[in-house]
Design a protein around this motif. Structure first.
Motif, PDB file in Angstrom:
ATOM      1  N   GLN A   1       0.838  -1.193   0.000  1.00 54.32           N
ATOM      2  CA  GLN A   1       0.000   0.000   0.000  1.00 54.32           C
ATOM      3  C   GLN A   1       0.878   1.250   0.000  1.00 54.32           C
ATOM      4  OE1 GLN A   1      -2.335  -1.095   3.489  1.00 54.32           O
ATOM      5  NE2 GLN A   1      -4.187  -0.773   2.271  1.00 54.32           N
ATOM      6  N   LEU A   2       1.881   1.270   0.857  1.00 53.78           N
ATOM      7  CA  LEU A   2       2.768   2.425   0.948  1.00 53.78           C
ATOM      8  C   LEU A   2       3.464   2.683  -0.383  1.00 53.78           C
ATOM      9  CD1 LEU A   2       4.095   4.693   2.508  1.00 53.78           C
ATOM     10  CD2 LEU A   2       5.787   3.031   3.332  1.00 53.78           C
ATOM     11  N   ILE A   3       3.945   1.638  -1.016  1.00 55.11           N
ATOM     12  CA  ILE A   3       4.601   1.790  -2.319  1.00 55.11           C
ATOM     13  C   ILE A   3       3.649   2.456  -3.309  1.00 55.11           C
ATOM     14  CG2 ILE A   3       5.437   0.501  -4.329  1.00 55.11           C
ATOM     15  CD1 ILE A   3       6.628  -1.515  -2.276  1.00 55.11           C
ATOM     16  N   GLY A   4       2.407   1.989  -3.355  1.00 55.20           N
ATOM     17  CA  GLY A   4       1.419   2.566  -4.265  1.00 55.20           C
ATOM     18  C   GLY A   4       1.119   4.011  -3.949  1.00 55.20           C
ATOM     19  N   TRP A   5       0.947   4.320  -2.672  1.00 57.42           N
ATOM     20  CA  TRP A   5       0.642   5.690  -2.274  1.00 57.42           C
ATOM     21  C   TRP A   5       1.782   6.628  -2.652  1.00 57.42           C
ATOM     22  CZ3 TRP A   5      -0.668   3.949   3.339  1.00 57.42           C
ATOM     23  CH2 TRP A   5      -1.898   3.276   3.346  1.00 57.42           C
ATOM     24  N   LEU A   6       3.011   6.225  -2.333  1.00 53.10           N
ATOM     25  CA  LEU A   6       4.158   7.079  -2.623  1.00 53.10           C
ATOM     26  C   LEU A   6       4.326   7.270  -4.127  1.00 53.10           C
ATOM     27  CD1 LEU A   6       6.738   5.836   0.038  1.00 53.10           C
ATOM     28  CD2 LEU A   6       5.205   7.816   0.157  1.00 53.10           C
ATOM     29  N   GLU A   7       4.067   6.215  -4.873  1.00 51.05           N
ATOM     30  CA  GLU A   7       4.138   6.314  -6.332  1.00 51.05           C
ATOM     31  C   GLU A   7       3.121   7.340  -6.838  1.00 51.05           C
ATOM     32  OE1 GLU A   7       2.970   3.123  -9.504  1.00 51.05           O
ATOM     33  OE2 GLU A   7       4.936   2.613  -8.643  1.00 51.05           O
ATOM     34  N   GLU A   8       1.892   7.270  -6.323  1.00 48.99           N
ATOM     35  CA  GLU A   8       0.847   8.234  -6.697  1.00 48.99           C
ATOM     36  C   GLU A   8       1.249   9.670  -6.372  1.00 48.99           C
ATOM     37  OE1 GLU A   8      -2.705   7.229  -4.569  1.00 48.99           O
ATOM     38  OE2 GLU A   8      -2.952   5.313  -5.604  1.00 48.99           O
ATOM     39  N   MET A   9       2.011   9.830  -5.279  1.00 44.06           N
ATOM     40  CA  MET A   9       2.422  11.157  -4.829  1.00 44.06           C
ATOM     41  C   MET A   9       3.704  11.641  -5.495  1.00 44.06           C
ATOM     42  SD  MET A   9       1.748  10.863  -0.765  1.00 44.06           S
ATOM     43  CE  MET A   9       0.583   9.625  -0.222  1.00 44.06           C
ATOM     44  N   GLY A  10       4.310  10.776  -6.317  1.00 45.91           N
ATOM     45  CA  GLY A  10       5.546  11.153  -6.996  1.00 45.91           C
ATOM     46  C   GLY A  10       6.766  11.138  -6.095  1.00 45.91           C
ATOM     47  N   VAL A  11       6.710  10.351  -5.011  1.00 40.07           N
ATOM     48  CA  VAL A  11       7.810  10.258  -4.060  1.00 40.07           C
ATOM     49  C   VAL A  11       8.754   9.139  -4.503  1.00 40.07           C
ATOM     50  CG1 VAL A  11       8.405   9.794  -1.650  1.00 40.07           C
ATOM     51  CG2 VAL A  11       6.338  11.092  -2.201  1.00 40.07           C
TER      52      VAL A  11
ATOM     53  N   PHE B   1      -7.711   2.101   9.455  1.00 41.55           N
ATOM     54  CA  PHE B   1      -6.421   2.654   9.853  1.00 41.55           C
ATOM     55  C   PHE B   1      -5.556   2.949   8.641  1.00 41.55           C
ATOM     56  CE2 PHE B   1      -6.950   0.074  13.949  1.00 41.55           C
ATOM     57  CZ  PHE B   1      -7.664   1.093  14.548  1.00 41.55           C
ATOM     58  N   ALA B   2      -5.655   2.119   7.600  1.00 40.31           N
ATOM     59  CA  ALA B   2      -4.851   2.324   6.394  1.00 40.31           C
ATOM     60  C   ALA B   2      -5.139   3.696   5.795  1.00 40.31           C
ATOM     61  CB  ALA B   2      -5.113   1.221   5.382  1.00 40.31           C
ATOM     62  N   GLU B   3      -6.394   4.102   5.773  1.00 39.00           N
ATOM     63  CA  GLU B   3      -6.733   5.421   5.226  1.00 39.00           C
ATOM     64  C   GLU B   3      -6.101   6.534   6.054  1.00 39.00           C
ATOM     65  OE1 GLU B   3      -7.735   7.258   2.529  1.00 39.00           O
ATOM     66  OE2 GLU B   3      -7.630   5.213   1.841  1.00 39.00           O
ATOM     67  N   ARG B   4      -6.050   6.347   7.350  1.00 41.25           N
ATOM     68  CA  ARG B   4      -5.420   7.356   8.213  1.00 41.25           C
ATOM     69  C   ARG B   4      -3.921   7.434   7.929  1.00 41.25           C
ATOM     70  NH1 ARG B   4      -8.220   6.345  14.120  1.00 41.25           N
ATOM     71  NH2 ARG B   4     -10.342   6.806  13.469  1.00 41.25           N
ATOM     72  N   ILE B   5      -3.299   6.282   7.756  1.00 37.99           N
ATOM     73  CA  ILE B   5      -1.864   6.234   7.457  1.00 37.99           C
ATOM     74  C   ILE B   5      -1.599   6.912   6.117  1.00 37.99           C
ATOM     75  CG2 ILE B   5       0.114   4.717   6.999  1.00 37.99           C
ATOM     76  CD1 ILE B   5      -0.811   4.691   9.931  1.00 37.99           C
ATOM     77  N   ARG B   6      -2.449   6.637   5.141  1.00 36.36           N
ATOM     78  CA  ARG B   6      -2.302   7.263   3.824  1.00 36.36           C
ATOM     79  C   ARG B   6      -2.358   8.788   3.947  1.00 36.36           C
ATOM     80  NH1 ARG B   6      -5.756   5.809  -1.576  1.00 36.36           N
ATOM     81  NH2 ARG B   6      -4.506   7.077  -2.977  1.00 36.36           N
ATOM     82  N   GLU B   7      -3.295   9.282   4.739  1.00 31.93           N
ATOM     83  CA  GLU B   7      -3.426  10.722   4.925  1.00 31.93           C
ATOM     84  C   GLU B   7      -2.190  11.310   5.594  1.00 31.93           C
ATOM     85  OE1 GLU B   7      -4.602  14.510   4.686  1.00 31.93           O
ATOM     86  OE2 GLU B   7      -5.491  12.805   3.634  1.00 31.93           O
ATOM     87  N   LEU B   8      -1.610  10.606   6.553  1.00 31.43           N
ATOM     88  CA  LEU B   8      -0.382  11.085   7.200  1.00 31.43           C
ATOM     89  C   LEU B   8       0.750  11.203   6.180  1.00 31.43           C
ATOM     90  CD1 LEU B   8      -0.504   9.074  10.535  1.00 31.43           C
ATOM     91  CD2 LEU B   8      -0.796  11.543  10.256  1.00 31.43           C
ATOM     92  N   HIS B   9       0.865  10.226   5.292  1.00 29.56           N
ATOM     93  CA  HIS B   9       1.897  10.281   4.244  1.00 29.56           C
ATOM     94  C   HIS B   9       1.610  11.425   3.267  1.00 29.56           C
ATOM     95  CE1 HIS B   9       4.600   6.995   5.111  1.00 29.56           C
ATOM     96  NE2 HIS B   9       3.540   6.311   5.541  1.00 29.56           N
ATOM     97  N   ARG B  10       0.349  11.629   2.975  1.00 28.95           N
ATOM     98  CA  ARG B  10      -0.023  12.731   2.087  1.00 28.95           C
ATOM     99  C   ARG B  10       0.428  14.067   2.694  1.00 28.95           C
ATOM    100  NH1 ARG B  10      -5.967  11.850   0.741  1.00 28.95           N
ATOM    101  NH2 ARG B  10      -5.197   9.826   0.162  1.00 28.95           N
ATOM    102  N   ARG B  11       0.191  14.224   3.988  1.00 33.13           N
ATOM    103  CA  ARG B  11       0.599  15.463   4.666  1.00 33.13           C
ATOM    104  C   ARG B  11       2.129  15.598   4.706  1.00 33.13           C
ATOM    105  NH1 ARG B  11      -2.618  15.523  10.211  1.00 33.13           N
ATOM    106  NH2 ARG B  11      -4.504  14.594   9.401  1.00 33.13           N
ATOM    107  N   LEU B  12       2.793  14.497   5.028  1.00 29.06           N
ATOM    108  CA  LEU B  12       4.247  14.500   5.121  1.00 29.06           C
ATOM    109  C   LEU B  12       4.901  14.909   3.805  1.00 29.06           C
ATOM    110  CD1 LEU B  12       6.909  13.784   6.638  1.00 29.06           C
ATOM    111  CD2 LEU B  12       6.610  11.460   5.745  1.00 29.06           C
ATOM    112  N   HIS B  13       4.368  14.387   2.720  1.00 31.02           N
ATOM    113  CA  HIS B  13       4.977  14.617   1.409  1.00 31.02           C
ATOM    114  C   HIS B  13       4.339  15.783   0.650  1.00 31.02           C
ATOM    115  CE1 HIS B  13       7.486  11.144   1.887  1.00 31.02           C
ATOM    116  NE2 HIS B  13       6.443  10.436   2.217  1.00 31.02           N
ATOM    117  N   GLY B  14       3.415  16.477   1.288  1.00 33.10           N
ATOM    118  CA  GLY B  14       2.806  17.651   0.676  1.00 33.10           C
ATOM    119  C   GLY B  14       2.019  17.349  -0.590  1.00 33.10           C
ATOM    120  N   ALA B  15       1.437  16.164  -0.643  1.00 32.14           N
ATOM    121  CA  ALA B  15       0.677  15.774  -1.846  1.00 32.14           C
ATOM    122  C   ALA B  15      -0.799  16.027  -1.667  1.00 32.14           C
ATOM    123  CB  ALA B  15       0.918  14.307  -2.148  1.00 32.14           C
TER     124      ALA B  15
END
Length: 72
Positions: free
Chosen positions: A22-32, A58-72
């Motif tokens: 999931q993290l790999i996919g999210w980061l890929e979507e965010m261009g990280v 919980f996964a959705e919450r984690i995704r949102e934290l990564h979104r905030r961290l990476h400014g996506a």
């Protein structure tokens, strides 16, 4: 790393909020840029572990934290 330590000491069931895949996919979507280490499924690290996850709420919450961290 956490799963390996968990397996070494035999703590029992592993419950996790979101997966490496999931993290790999999210980061890929965010261009990280991808992480410099290979993600391994818990079952590959601790073959006999009882595993539950990811937990969708919980996964959705984690995704949102990564979104905030990476400014996506």
């Amino acid at each position: 790393m956490c799963a390996a330590a968990h397996g070494w000491v035999g703590l029992g069931r592993i419950v996790y909020a979101s997966s490496s895949q999931q993290l790999i996919g999210w980061l890929e979507e965010m261009g990280v840029t991808p992480a410099p280490v290979a993600p391994l499924p818990i079952q590959q690290v601790v073959p006999n572990a009882v595993v539950e996850g990811p937990v969708p709420a919980f996964a959705e919450r984690i995704r949102e934290l990564h979104r905030r961290l990476h400014g996506a």
